[in-house]
Design a protein around this motif. Structure first.
Motif, PDB file in Angstrom:
ATOM      1  N   ALA A   1       0.963  -1.200   0.031  1.00 26.54           N
ATOM      2  CA  ALA A   1       0.025   0.126  -0.059  1.00 26.54           C
ATOM      3  C   ALA A   1       0.982   1.216   0.065  1.00 26.54           C
ATOM      4  O   ALA A   1       0.416   2.278  -0.595  1.00 26.54           O
ATOM      5  N   LEU A   2       1.868   1.241   0.621  1.00 31.55           N
ATOM      6  CA  LEU A   2       2.802   2.508   1.024  1.00 31.55           C
ATOM      7  C   LEU A   2       4.024   2.841  -0.146  1.00 31.55           C
ATOM      8  O   LEU A   2       4.219   3.931  -0.589  1.00 31.55           O
ATOM      9  N   SER A   3       4.664   1.477  -0.517  1.00 36.98           N
ATOM     10  CA  SER A   3       5.818   1.467  -1.237  1.00 36.98           C
ATOM     11  C   SER A   3       5.669   0.498  -2.481  1.00 36.98           C
ATOM     12  O   SER A   3       6.112  -0.709  -2.117  1.00 36.98           O
ATOM     13  N   PRO A   4       4.827   0.494  -3.509  1.00 37.13           N
ATOM     14  CA  PRO A   4       4.860  -0.577  -4.350  1.00 37.13           C
ATOM     15  C   PRO A   4       5.981  -0.907  -4.704  1.00 37.13           C
ATOM     16  O   PRO A   4       6.131  -2.150  -5.216  1.00 37.13           O
ATOM     17  N   ASN A   5       6.858  -0.234  -5.151  1.00 38.41           N
ATOM     18  CA  ASN A   5       8.421  -0.718  -5.749  1.00 38.41           C
ATOM     19  C   ASN A   5       8.803  -2.059  -4.565  1.00 38.41           C
ATOM     20  O   ASN A   5       9.348  -2.838  -5.255  1.00 38.41           O
ATOM     21  N   LEU A   6       8.815  -1.818  -3.447  1.00 37.81           N
ATOM     22  CA  LEU A   6       9.323  -2.704  -2.426  1.00 37.81           C
ATOM     23  C   LEU A   6       8.090  -3.871  -2.003  1.00 37.81           C
ATOM     24  O   LEU A   6       8.476  -5.036  -2.202  1.00 37.81           O
ATOM     25  N   GLY A   7       7.066  -3.357  -2.199  1.00 36.09           N
ATOM     26  CA  GLY A   7       5.973  -4.142  -1.681  1.00 36.09           C
ATOM     27  C   GLY A   7       5.673  -5.500  -2.666  1.00 36.09           C
ATOM     28  O   GLY A   7       5.427  -6.697  -2.414  1.00 36.09           O
ATOM     29  N   GLU A   8       5.807  -4.963  -3.853  1.00 34.01           N
ATOM     30  CA  GLU A   8       5.638  -6.013  -5.068  1.00 34.01           C
ATOM     31  C   GLU A   8       6.770  -7.136  -5.063  1.00 34.01           C
ATOM     32  O   GLU A   8       6.825  -8.339  -5.636  1.00 34.01           O
ATOM     33  N   ARG A   9       7.979  -6.917  -4.181  1.00 36.40           N
ATOM     34  CA  ARG A   9       9.160  -7.792  -4.160  1.00 36.40           C
ATOM     35  C   ARG A   9       8.986  -8.639  -2.808  1.00 36.40           C
ATOM     36  O   ARG A   9      10.200  -8.952  -2.318  1.00 36.40           O
ATOM     37  N   MET A  10       8.082  -8.544  -2.146  1.00 42.26           N
ATOM     38  CA  MET A  10       8.057  -9.204  -0.759  1.00 42.26           C
ATOM     39  C   MET A  10       6.911 -10.097  -0.811  1.00 42.26           C
ATOM     40  O   MET A  10       5.915 -10.356  -1.502  1.00 42.26           O
ATOM     41  N   VAL A  11       6.937 -11.248   0.099  1.00 43.77           N
ATOM     42  CA  VAL A  11       6.248 -12.502   0.490  1.00 43.77           C
ATOM     43  C   VAL A  11       6.240 -12.782   2.166  1.00 43.77           C
ATOM     44  O   VAL A  11       7.208 -12.625   2.361  1.00 43.77           O
TER      45      VAL A  11
END
Length: 390
Positions: free
Chosen positions: A277-287
């Motif tokens: 929600a806050l930082s899509p650049n990083l959020g899309e690289r997390m699981v």
């Protein structure tokens, strides 16, 4: 080293890092920050509940790459993320900036103007578009950061995080052997094919010969010391590219969440949801996943991921930095709100100031009071640490 010995050493290491500077102490006292904030008599503005960082200090913002290699300045740490009051992020960032201003020997009037710049940048954030990068005027230090980040490659990442030019995990003061059960669980986790697809760049990792090269316990950060944290090296094929994975234990957030909000009950899933929600650049690289029944989140660390580091700034420089970071934070909050919710929140911020261009009175009084509380607590921490380890 036994688990008990490791915990004891990491507790010492955390206290040592917190004693090194007031800014380091801020980074390690998120729980105390909210206790201090809760104990104050002044009421702060209640914004529309959104995902907040919960620990929005200078060290938790920086350059972050997306899956395509594009780089933007965004929030980069989500251990404390919750659906909560956006005012908490503003106060936390204001406190961190005020501490940095004082470390640069800047006068009190600069702190006032800096907080005015912070709120002005926040209010001016463009949230009409859902793109990840707000169009903000970049200060000199931010331009330098982004230029360095864009040109960073694996060898730069390896030297900074691993102290080696080679694709290996040396055992040193920052990288320790994992306990046997931990190592087996981490290797099993990183061998999961679904996790590979989620965390790793699918364009880069196309071979079926994905190999886990090594895994180690990682001594990294400040407030997270003592939790399970692992560095894992993986290679695509026999001679293909190498990637560094960060496996980090998720714990309950100290930041208060808004009432009647629905968040994932699993701590790691909460962290990943907040990051997206806050930082899509990083959020899309997390699981999110599990290691030995502990909730963990995993991300690939890109060479372009770099934190903001401030040494000494002039008054104009720190005001420009505050305005820019206010915009980054405003965009992270505002992109989660409908247009009318965002406008209503901005109007609320305007009503809580006496005149333009002053910052809201609750922001000024919160930052100044917390700064004095923080200073006393920091000196007490240093005294206790010196007495124990004299």
């Amino acid at each position: 080293m036994s688990g008990k010995d490791r915990d004891s050493f990491l507790d010492f290491r955390r206290n040592l890092k917190m004693a090194r500077s007031p800014e380091a102490y801020i980074r390690g006292t998120t729980k105390h920050f909210y206790e201090w904030l809760d104990g104050r008599s002044i009421s702060i503005a209640e914004g529309h509940p959104v995902w907040i960082c919960g620990d929005c200090h200078l060290g938790n913002l920086g350059a972050v790459a997306d899956c395509d290699g594009e780089v933007a300045v965004q929030i980069r740490d989500f251990d404390q993320t919750v659906i909560g009051n956006p005012s908490h992020d503003l106060i936390r960032l204001g406190l961190s900036l005020a501490s940095a201003a004082r470390d640069s020997d800047l006068p009190g009037v600069t702190t006032a103007r800096m907080l005015e710049a912070l709120i002005a940048g926040y209010e001016a954030a463009s949230v009409e578009s859902q793109v990840s990068t707000p169009q903000l005027r970049k200060p000199k230090d931010i331009r330098k950061l982004l230029k360095r980040a864009i040109h960073r490659r694996w060898k730069n990442l390896a030297m900074e995080d691993l102290q080696t030019k080679h694709p290996l995990l040396p055992r040193n003061k920052r990288l320790w052997p994992l306990h046997r059960a931990e190592r087996a669980a981490v290797l099993a986790l990183c061998s999961d094919r679904e996790m590979e697809k989620t965390v790793l760049d699918p364009e880069k990792f196309t071979s079926d010969e994905l190999t886990i090269l090594d895994a180690a316990y990682w001594i990294k950060g400040c407030s997270s010391l003592g939790r399970l944290r692992c560095a894992v090296l993986v290679r695509n094929g026999k001679h293909g590219p190498v990637s560094l994975l960060d496996v980090k234990e998720a714990v309950p957030a100290a930041a208060p969440s808004a009432s009647e909000t629905r968040m994932p009950r699993d701590y790691a899933e909460r962290v990943v949801a907040g990051a997206k929600a806050l930082s899509p650049n990083l959020g899309e690289r997390m699981v999110a996943s599990k290691v030995l029944s502990k909730a963990v989140f995993i991300r690939e660390i890109a060479p372009q991921d770099m934190k903001i580091k401030i040494d000494r700034l002039t008054g104009n420089e720190i005001q420009a930095m505050a305005h820019y970071l206010g915009g980054v934070l405003g965009h992270a909050h505002g992109r989660q709100m409908h247009h009318q919710e965002w406008r209503s929140w901005i109007l609320e911020l305007g009503r809580s100031r006496k005149k333009e261009p002053e910052m809201p009175s609750w922001l000024w009084s919160s930052v100044i009071e917390l700064l004095s509380i923080h200073d006393k607590a920091y000196l007490e921490h240093c005294r206790r640490f010196a007495l124990v380890h004299h």
